[in-house]
Motif scaffolding. Structure first.
Motif, mmCIF file in Angstrom:
data_model
loop_
_atom_site.group_PDB
_atom_site.id
_atom_site.type_symbol
_atom_site.label_atom_id
_atom_site.label_comp_id
_atom_site.label_asym_id
_atom_site.label_seq_id
_atom_site.Cartn_x
_atom_site.Cartn_y
_atom_site.Cartn_z
ATOM 1 N N LEU A 354 9.546 6.659 1.759
ATOM 2 C CA LEU A 354 8.240 6.671 2.421
ATOM 3 C C LEU A 354 7.230 5.839 1.643
ATOM 4 C CD1 LEU A 354 7.825 10.369 3.650
ATOM 5 C CD2 LEU A 354 8.457 8.358 4.988
ATOM 6 N N MET A 355 7.245 5.960 0.314
ATOM 7 C CA MET A 355 6.310 5.164 -0.481
ATOM 8 C C MET A 355 6.626 3.678 -0.340
ATOM 9 S SD MET A 355 3.623 5.140 -2.328
ATOM 10 C CE MET A 355 3.343 6.799 -2.943
ATOM 11 N N THR A 356 7.906 3.328 -0.335
ATOM 12 C CA THR A 356 8.307 1.933 -0.134
ATOM 13 C C THR A 356 7.868 1.443 1.244
ATOM 14 O OG1 THR A 356 10.211 2.211 -1.600
ATOM 15 C CG2 THR A 356 10.265 0.338 -0.084
ATOM 16 N N SER A 357 7.988 2.302 2.248
ATOM 17 C CA SER A 357 7.582 1.942 3.610
ATOM 18 C C SER A 357 6.082 1.697 3.680
ATOM 19 C CB SER A 357 7.980 3.061 4.580
ATOM 20 O OG SER A 357 9.386 3.237 4.591
ATOM 21 N N ALA A 361 4.228 -1.839 4.680
ATOM 22 C CA ALA A 361 3.224 -1.904 5.741
ATOM 23 C C ALA A 361 1.853 -2.300 5.212
ATOM 24 C CB ALA A 361 3.134 -0.547 6.445
ATOM 25 N N GLY A 362 1.739 -2.490 3.890
ATOM 26 C CA GLY A 362 0.466 -2.864 3.304
ATOM 27 C C GLY A 362 -0.552 -1.742 3.310
ATOM 28 N N ILE A 363 -0.066 -0.509 3.229
ATOM 29 C CA ILE A 363 -0.949 0.657 3.295
ATOM 30 C C ILE A 363 -0.938 1.370 1.944
ATOM 31 C CG2 ILE A 363 -1.284 2.922 4.369
ATOM 32 C CD1 ILE A 363 0.022 1.719 6.905
ATOM 33 N N PRO A 364 -2.077 1.433 1.243
ATOM 34 C CA PRO A 364 -2.131 2.152 -0.032
ATOM 35 C C PRO A 364 -1.845 3.637 0.178
ATOM 36 C CG PRO A 364 -4.075 0.751 0.254
ATOM 37 C CD PRO A 364 -3.373 0.808 1.583
ATOM 38 N N ALA A 365 -0.932 4.188 -0.603
ATOM 39 C CA ALA A 365 -0.568 5.609 -0.496
ATOM 40 C C ALA A 365 -0.440 6.182 -1.899
ATOM 41 C CB ALA A 365 0.740 5.769 0.272
ATOM 42 N N ARG A 366 -0.589 7.493 -2.000
ATOM 43 C CA ARG A 366 -0.478 8.176 -3.281
ATOM 44 C C ARG A 366 0.415 9.398 -3.120
ATOM 45 N NH1 ARG A 366 -6.209 10.892 -4.742
ATOM 46 N NH2 ARG A 366 -4.878 12.106 -6.134
ATOM 47 N N TYR A 367 1.017 9.822 -4.221
ATOM 48 C CA TYR A 367 1.801 11.054 -4.201
ATOM 49 C C TYR A 367 0.861 12.257 -4.246
ATOM 50 C CZ TYR A 367 5.973 8.236 -5.102
ATOM 51 O OH TYR A 367 6.995 7.326 -4.992
ATOM 52 N N ILE A 368 1.241 13.322 -3.528
ATOM 53 C CA ILE A 368 0.373 14.487 -3.436
ATOM 54 C C ILE A 368 1.227 15.723 -3.122
ATOM 55 C CG2 ILE A 368 -0.073 14.061 -0.963
ATOM 56 C CD1 ILE A 368 -2.914 15.087 -1.370
#
Length: 424
Positions: A354-357, A361-368
């Motif tokens: 999911l983080m790789t995806s 997609a160029g969407i900043p994401a963080r673990y939570i």
């Protein structure tokens, strides 16, 4: 539409209309939305999803427990499916997006695949779970537990929060057989799920406080130990005629016990334990009055942690502090049946995927971490590779003020679509 068009743009109006349509028939007559599990408005959500699926020629199945499965056929139907979805119910007078966001995200991803002519390698299945919320009958994950053969007859006997109805009666009223709910074999073949991803609003302020990261990739789901109704019983007496040393005040006993529990909670947090503790319901007896020393108070208990050991030890501490307060104040504490939802560890490979995806997609994401429980926990604890995506939401959750921005939702939905598209 072309594959160069981003889903977050091309499918935005579909998502907006779906949310708006469902909100219209979900409104509570007072405030917010009320979609009771196995109730008329939850049924209407399932009917709405079925009509959409039929319009695309998708395969629709409903298991013996009422959970709905909508499948876009893949190239190789012998492969286990990629499943996504969430629940269609809400808490009483709650927000619109808790649960529904995951359903609409799955619909949006499948609609987009249809629109751009994308054929997945394996089946993509949207699941709409029944009754995830515990607010109506005091039991969470009813649909997914029944689906996996884990619901009990004791669960079916639970009473509705505000009317004389059991869970079994609500299930029967919705058109399903309560006996089917407590069969011990799963209603579907869990081995036919290669991956499960549930999109959900974050039910706290972390993502909404982060200007850069509006999407979260969940690392684990807290379990909970709950009591729906506990009672502290003292002696009802005249507030002016009985001095302190002669009182058996149920409210003061409760206050003393809760003060000690909060002190323990703070101490446990300092030493690094994951823990939250809530008494969400607190009621004196119907006969309570300003001039009466309260002889009875009822209350609920909600203990949550990523660690089952922490849950067990803090619950034992609660029982111990109740015993101390009972001795000090001359009162008695009685607990109803303990309701247990185990913590869940999500699949590390899927979490990474999911983080790789999100990065693709160029969407900043963080673990939570997830403080709230979800149907994903039921599947994860049975060995199904499970994962979750959070999107930012304003003004909390389990209240009528959820204000998830469509732009934030579409970022999470884009991550979901990318994860499904690139899974193989």
């Amino acid at each position: 539409m072309t594959t160069e068009t981003l889903m977050r743009d091309g499918a935005k109006e579909f998502a907006r209309k779906t949310f708006d349509d469902i909100r219209e028939f979900s409104r509570d007559h007072v405030i917010g939305v009320s979609r009771q599990g196995y109730g008329p408005k939850e049924n209407m959500v399932h009917d709405y999803v079925r009509r959409w699926a039929d319009s695309l020629g998708l395969e629709v199945k409903v298991d013996r427990c009422g959970n709905m499965f909508v499948t876009l056929a893949g190239e190789d139907r012998t492969l286990p499916c990629y499943m996504t979805g969430s629940h269609g119910d809400s808490v009483p007078q709650g927000g619109h997006y808790d649960g529904l966001a995951g359903v609409v995200a799955g619909m949006t991803a499948i609609q987009w695949m249809h629109d751009i002519g994308f054929k997945p390698k394996r089946d993509v299945t949207l699941v709409v779970f029944r009754m995830e919320e515990s607010s109506w009958f005091g039991k969470a994950y009813v649909g997914s537990l029944a689906m996996t053969g884990q619901l009990t007859r004791e669960d079916l006997a639970l009473k509705h929060r505000s009317k004389d109805q059991t869970l079994a009666e609500a299930v029967r009223e919705a058109g399903f057989d309560p006996e089917d709910m407590v069969r011990t074999e799963p209603s579907i073949d869990l081995k036919r799920i290669a991956a499960f991803t549930e999109l959900h609003i974050e039910q706290g302020p972390t993502l909404d406080s982060d200007e850069k990261h509006r999407v979260g990739i969940v690392t684990g789901i807290r379990g909970n130990f709950r009591h729906k109704r506990c009672v502290c019983t003292g002696v009802t007496a005249h507030s002016g005629a009985v001095d302190r040393q002669y009182r058996h005040d149920a409210v003061m006993a409760m206050a003393s016990m809760l003060h000690r529990m909060e002190e323990h909670w703070a101490e446990w947090l300092v030493r690094g334990e994951d823990l939250v503790f809530t008494v969400g319901v607190f009621n004196t007896a119907p006969s309570a009055a300003i001039a009466i020393i309260p002889g009875e108070v009822s209350f609920s208990v909600d203990i949550r942690s990523l660690s089952e050991d922490t849950l067990k030890r803090f619950h034992r501490l609660l029982e111990s502090e109740c015993s101390v307060a009972a001795d000090d104040r001359g009162v008695k504490f009685d607990f109803d049946r303990l309701l247990v939802c185990e913590p869940a560890k999500l699949d590390k490979n899927l979490v990474t995927h999911l983080m790789t995806s999100a990065e693709k997609a160029g969407i900043p994401a963080r673990y939570i971490p997830s403080g709230a429980g979800h149907d994903s926990a039921v599947l994860a604890n049975l060995g199904v590779p499970a994962s979750m995506i959070f999107v930012a939401n304003q003004d909390g959750s389990h209240n009528p003020h959820e204000k998830m921005k469509l732009e934030d939702f579409m970022l999470g939905a884009e991550v979901l679509f990318t994860a499904i598209r690139d899974f193989d």
